[in-house]
Design an enzyme around this catalytic site. Sequence first.
Site, PDB file in Angstrom:
ATOM      1  N   ALA A  33      35.692   9.854   6.372  1.00 15.52           N
ATOM      2  CA  ALA A  33      35.570   8.439   6.019  1.00 15.52           C
ATOM      3  C   ALA A  33      34.865   7.634   7.107  1.00 15.52           C
ATOM      4  O   ALA A  33      33.918   6.878   6.843  1.00 15.52           O
ATOM      5  CB  ALA A  33      36.955   7.859   5.734  1.00 15.52           C
ATOM      6  N   ARG A 102      43.337  21.059   7.227  1.00  9.31           N
ATOM      7  CA  ARG A 102      43.215  20.209   8.423  1.00  9.31           C
ATOM      8  C   ARG A 102      44.470  20.257   9.293  1.00  9.31           C
ATOM      9  O   ARG A 102      44.507  19.632  10.358  1.00  9.31           O
ATOM     10  CB  ARG A 102      42.899  18.774   8.010  1.00  9.31           C
ATOM     11  CG  ARG A 102      44.002  18.105   7.240  1.00  9.31           C
ATOM     12  CD  ARG A 102      43.558  16.879   6.440  1.00  9.31           C
ATOM     13  NE  ARG A 102      42.681  15.965   7.113  1.00  9.31           N
ATOM     14  CZ  ARG A 102      42.089  14.929   6.499  1.00  9.31           C
ATOM     15  NH1 ARG A 102      42.297  14.718   5.209  1.00  9.31           N
ATOM     16  NH2 ARG A 102      41.285  14.108   7.161  1.00  9.31           N
ATOM     17  N   LYS A 216      39.073  -3.947  -3.145  1.00  4.67           N
ATOM     18  CA  LYS A 216      38.135  -3.111  -3.906  1.00  4.67           C
ATOM     19  C   LYS A 216      38.642  -2.961  -5.340  1.00  4.67           C
ATOM     20  O   LYS A 216      39.774  -2.542  -5.569  1.00  4.67           O
ATOM     21  CB  LYS A 216      37.986  -1.748  -3.233  1.00  4.67           C
ATOM     22  CG  LYS A 216      37.372  -1.812  -1.840  1.00  4.67           C
ATOM     23  CD  LYS A 216      37.226  -0.439  -1.211  1.00  4.67           C
ATOM     24  CE  LYS A 216      38.565   0.139  -0.813  1.00  4.67           C
ATOM     25  NZ  LYS A 216      38.410   1.414  -0.061  1.00  4.67           N
ATOM     26  N   GLY A 221      33.798  -4.332  -9.189  1.00  3.09           N
ATOM     27  CA  GLY A 221      33.285  -4.988  -7.995  1.00  3.09           C
ATOM     28  C   GLY A 221      34.350  -5.138  -6.934  1.00  3.09           C
ATOM     29  O   GLY A 221      35.095  -4.198  -6.655  1.00  3.09           O
ATOM     30  N   GLY A 245      33.175   8.861  -1.208  1.00  5.51           N
ATOM     31  CA  GLY A 245      32.460   8.092  -0.201  1.00  5.51           C
ATOM     32  C   GLY A 245      32.094   6.683  -0.612  1.00  5.51           C
ATOM     33  O   GLY A 245      31.546   5.929   0.204  1.00  5.51           O
ATOM     34  N   ALA A 246      32.413   6.277  -1.836  1.00  3.55           N
ATOM     35  CA  ALA A 246      32.028   4.939  -2.293  1.00  3.55           C
ATOM     36  C   ALA A 246      32.699   3.844  -1.468  1.00  3.55           C
ATOM     37  O   ALA A 246      32.077   2.847  -1.095  1.00  3.55           O
ATOM     38  CB  ALA A 246      32.364   4.781  -3.770  1.00  3.55           C
ATOM     39  N   ASP A 248      33.796   4.053   1.587  1.00  4.95           N
ATOM     40  CA  ASP A 248      33.224   4.047   2.943  1.00  4.95           C
ATOM     41  C   ASP A 248      31.882   3.323   2.956  1.00  4.95           C
ATOM     42  O   ASP A 248      31.577   2.568   3.881  1.00  4.95           O
ATOM     43  CB  ASP A 248      33.040   5.480   3.444  1.00  4.95           C
ATOM     44  CG  ASP A 248      34.303   6.308   3.302  1.00  4.95           C
ATOM     45  OD1 ASP A 248      35.401   5.740   3.431  1.00  4.95           O
ATOM     46  OD2 ASP A 248      34.186   7.523   3.043  1.00  4.95           O
ATOM     47  N   ASP A 284      29.061  12.915   0.408  1.00  2.00           N
ATOM     48  CA  ASP A 284      29.800  11.776   0.950  1.00  2.00           C
ATOM     49  C   ASP A 284      28.904  10.607   1.327  1.00  2.00           C
ATOM     50  O   ASP A 284      29.267   9.450   1.136  1.00  2.00           O
ATOM     51  CB  ASP A 284      30.579  12.217   2.187  1.00  2.00           C
ATOM     52  CG  ASP A 284      31.873  12.933   1.823  1.00  2.00           C
ATOM     53  OD1 ASP A 284      32.898  12.618   2.436  1.00  2.00           O
ATOM     54  OD2 ASP A 284      31.849  13.787   0.923  1.00  2.00           O
TER      55      ASP A 284
END
Length: 307
Positions: A33, A102, A216, A221, A245-246, A248, A284
């Site tokens: 991110a 991770r 968001k 929008g 990724g939108a 970010d 991303d």
Amino acid sequence: MGRIWTMGETMVSLRADASVAMATRWTTHVAGAESNVAIGLARLGHEVTWASRLGDDAFGDLIRRELRAEGVRVEAAADNRRRTGFMFLSPASFGWAADYHRALSAASAMGPEMADLVRASTPELVVLSGITPALGDRPAEATRAVLAAAKELDATVVFDVNFRGKLWTAEQAGQALAPLSADVDVLVGSPEELAMLGTADESALIERGPAEVLTKLGAQGARYTSATESFEVPTKPATVVDAVGAGDAFVAGYVAGLLDGLPPAERMARANLMGRAAVTHRGDFEGLPTIKQLRAQELAPQDDVAR
């Protein structure tokens, strides 16, 4: 251009062209991110540093090379005891299925010493997200220490809640992030993410400390709220190829507008435009525009823009 500093875990994303059980082809991507935000800002001409820890391995080398190629300054210690995190991403019936690897990664060892890096960088603006404190006790300490250091430096702090349900529960996120959100300047999240902080009422959140709250709203929008005004900025319809990724990209667009001195409505429009660009490409950050492409779209919206 303003100096920006951000911190977080970036992994290698292995993307399948079908479900894992049937996959025949994989592509390799860099996914994180905060590094997505960094790349978005670098493409828009801003000076940005991304800090983290990476394994002393091939995946770590790939991430360093990719970010540096995008013009991002990298401050990431090489850990020879922990590996770089990675993930598998495959198409599912309703979007994408993510399989994270991770646990015990190099980035999970980030600690309060990260504050020394932000002090040395003396940034104008710091971008943080709720993903980092979800990685464990030390990354949570790192987030608190960096936030305190940023305030010492009088740097603007932008904080994206960025909830990840595979890392912690909504209740855990709320308990950890609500105190942090009171000390930031710009708070970003969906209505559901903001509600984790105790309330989705933007005006109530403003009373706690942030100067601005950006809500968001997905395909509808986003909404801007400050102590003096609140308004929604719609976004244009887009053919969604990959929604990863939108959010970010949205943050990168808003930060760029803030540092470029744009008024709130124009910052929000730029943020929406960046998010729209992100969802129309696979990956991303791959679809994020250069500053020439962005300005061409802002001046005369069209499908084909300047390189």
